[in-house]
Design an enzyme around this catalytic site. Structure first.
Site, PDB file in Angstrom:
ATOM      1  CD  GLU A 199      -1.257   4.233  -6.950  1.00 31.33           C
ATOM      2  OE1 GLU A 199      -1.514   3.266  -7.693  1.00 31.33           O
ATOM      3  OE2 GLU A 199      -0.085   4.520  -6.591  1.00 31.33           O
ATOM      4  CG  ASP A 228      -0.696   5.718 -11.630  1.00 36.86           C
ATOM      5  OD1 ASP A 228       0.492   6.077 -11.782  1.00 36.86           O
ATOM      6  OD2 ASP A 228      -1.146   5.302 -10.547  1.00 36.86           O
TER       7      ASP A 228
END
Length: 346
Positions: free
Chosen positions: A217, A238
């Site tokens: 990511e 997140d």
């Protein structure tokens, strides 16, 4: 935040896993899921997918959080026996000045060091405070008796070796947790404990749900693949970014309405807000101006999905980060109630 969740966060942040070198932390998460009896598989990029079968297998959900972190690689072994770095992920050199680190060689040997300005000593360098913190000026001082490039290479250190930063994880008595890499290992711990709760409560989800523990990511493409054709909704968990002009705080769950990739799905956002309000979960709506998530990566890669982003509020992102147990608990509660809810109309 349960004691188990705090312990998981401490363990996760303490396993070095810069993007590109995440095998050990993926194995840790996989073992946790397997001990719960959860089916898992690896994708070719090295990520992990855990799956809970639901009542409806024709329409599915995917949730993601990432275990890869910021880090660095050895760019150059300098003539003075110190190392020049090349950064992995989007952060600044000033965020790691003075930090302890470890270099892992290709054979698995680990050598510790400290990241410093070349001009650190104020007794020697007039520009110690004003010199730019950049690749040319920053270096790793190795904890070994070395004076030159040859002696460093004799330790097994080479260009391309991964460099990880000491997390310095600490939990305070009043509920704060301070550490590097809370982005996004705090969210990984949330997903792990939510799955454990579902199993303990013997809940069968309304839809088959995949939990992608992504591993790229921080470099932009962790969650853009292995999305089943049946996946309707894709929720990234997140961090919520804090700072001037932001609504996100350390005590509620942040629901992102827009980031650098554009707006997130409006109907899914409203659904998440409704779930938070119905279940008395404190939340903040926010825009992250310099941010992208696994969900936005999935959209960019062409998947026909409904995408959203939530997460705990984390202060000082991409540096020495901090959050509070209240934000972690509330994020977990929203994830839990979302998993039990119906798909939105689309």
């Amino acid at each position: 935040m349960t004691t188990e969740q705090l312990d998981l966060i401490k363990q996760l942040v303490s396993i070095p896993s810069p993007s590109g070198h995440t095998k050990k932390v993926i194995q840790f998460v996989e073992q946790y899921f397997n001990e719960l009896g959860v089916s898992t598989q690896h994708n070719r990029k090295g990520g992990l997918i855990a799956t809970l079968k639901g009542v409806n297998d024709e329409e599915q959900r995917m949730l993601t959080a990432h275990v890869d972190t910021l880090g660095a690689m050895v760019k150059e072994i300098k003539p003075n026996g110190r190392l020049k770095l090349d950064l992995i992920g989007g952060f600044r050199y000033n965020a790691i000045e003075g930090e302890y680190c470890q270099i892992e060689t290709a054979t698995g040997a680990v050598i510790t060091g400290t990241i410093l300005m070349h001009q650190t000593s104020v007794h020697v360098y007039k520009d110690a405070g004003s010199a730019e913190r950049n690749q040319a000026n920053m270096e790793v001082r190795i904890d070994a008796k070395v004076h030159n490039e040859t002696e460093v290479r004799a330790l097994g250190i080479e260009v391309g070796d991964f460099v990880s930063f000491d997390p310095r994880v600490e939990a305070t008595a009043n509920g704060f947790i301070k550490s590097r890499h809370l982005d996004d290992k705090a969210s990984v711990a949330i997903l792990m404990t939510v799955v454990k709760r579902l199993i303990a409560e013997k809940i069968t989800l309304p839809y088959t749900t995949h939990f992608l523990i992504s591993n790229n990511e921080e470099i932009g493409y962790g969650g853009n693949s292995n999305i089943t054709p049946e996946t309707v909704e894709y929720l990234a968990v997140d961090m919520g970014a804090m700072g001037d002009g932001q609504s996100t705080d350390e005590y509620s769950v942040s629901i992102c309405v827009k980031d650098a990739s554009g707006p997130y799905h409006y109907e899914l956002r409203k659904h998440l807000v409704n779930l938070a309000e119905q279940n008395n979960i404190d939340y903040q709506l926010d825009i992250y101006p310099f941010y992208g998530s696994d969900a936005s990566a999935a959209i960019r890669s062409g998947h026909d999905i409904i995408h959203g982003l939530i997460g705990p509020g984390i202060d000082s992102s991409h540096a020495y980060e901090r959050t509070h147990m209240e934000s972690l608990v509330k994020t977990g509660e929203l994830v839990y109630h979302y998993l039990l809810s119906k798909l939105i109309n689309y």
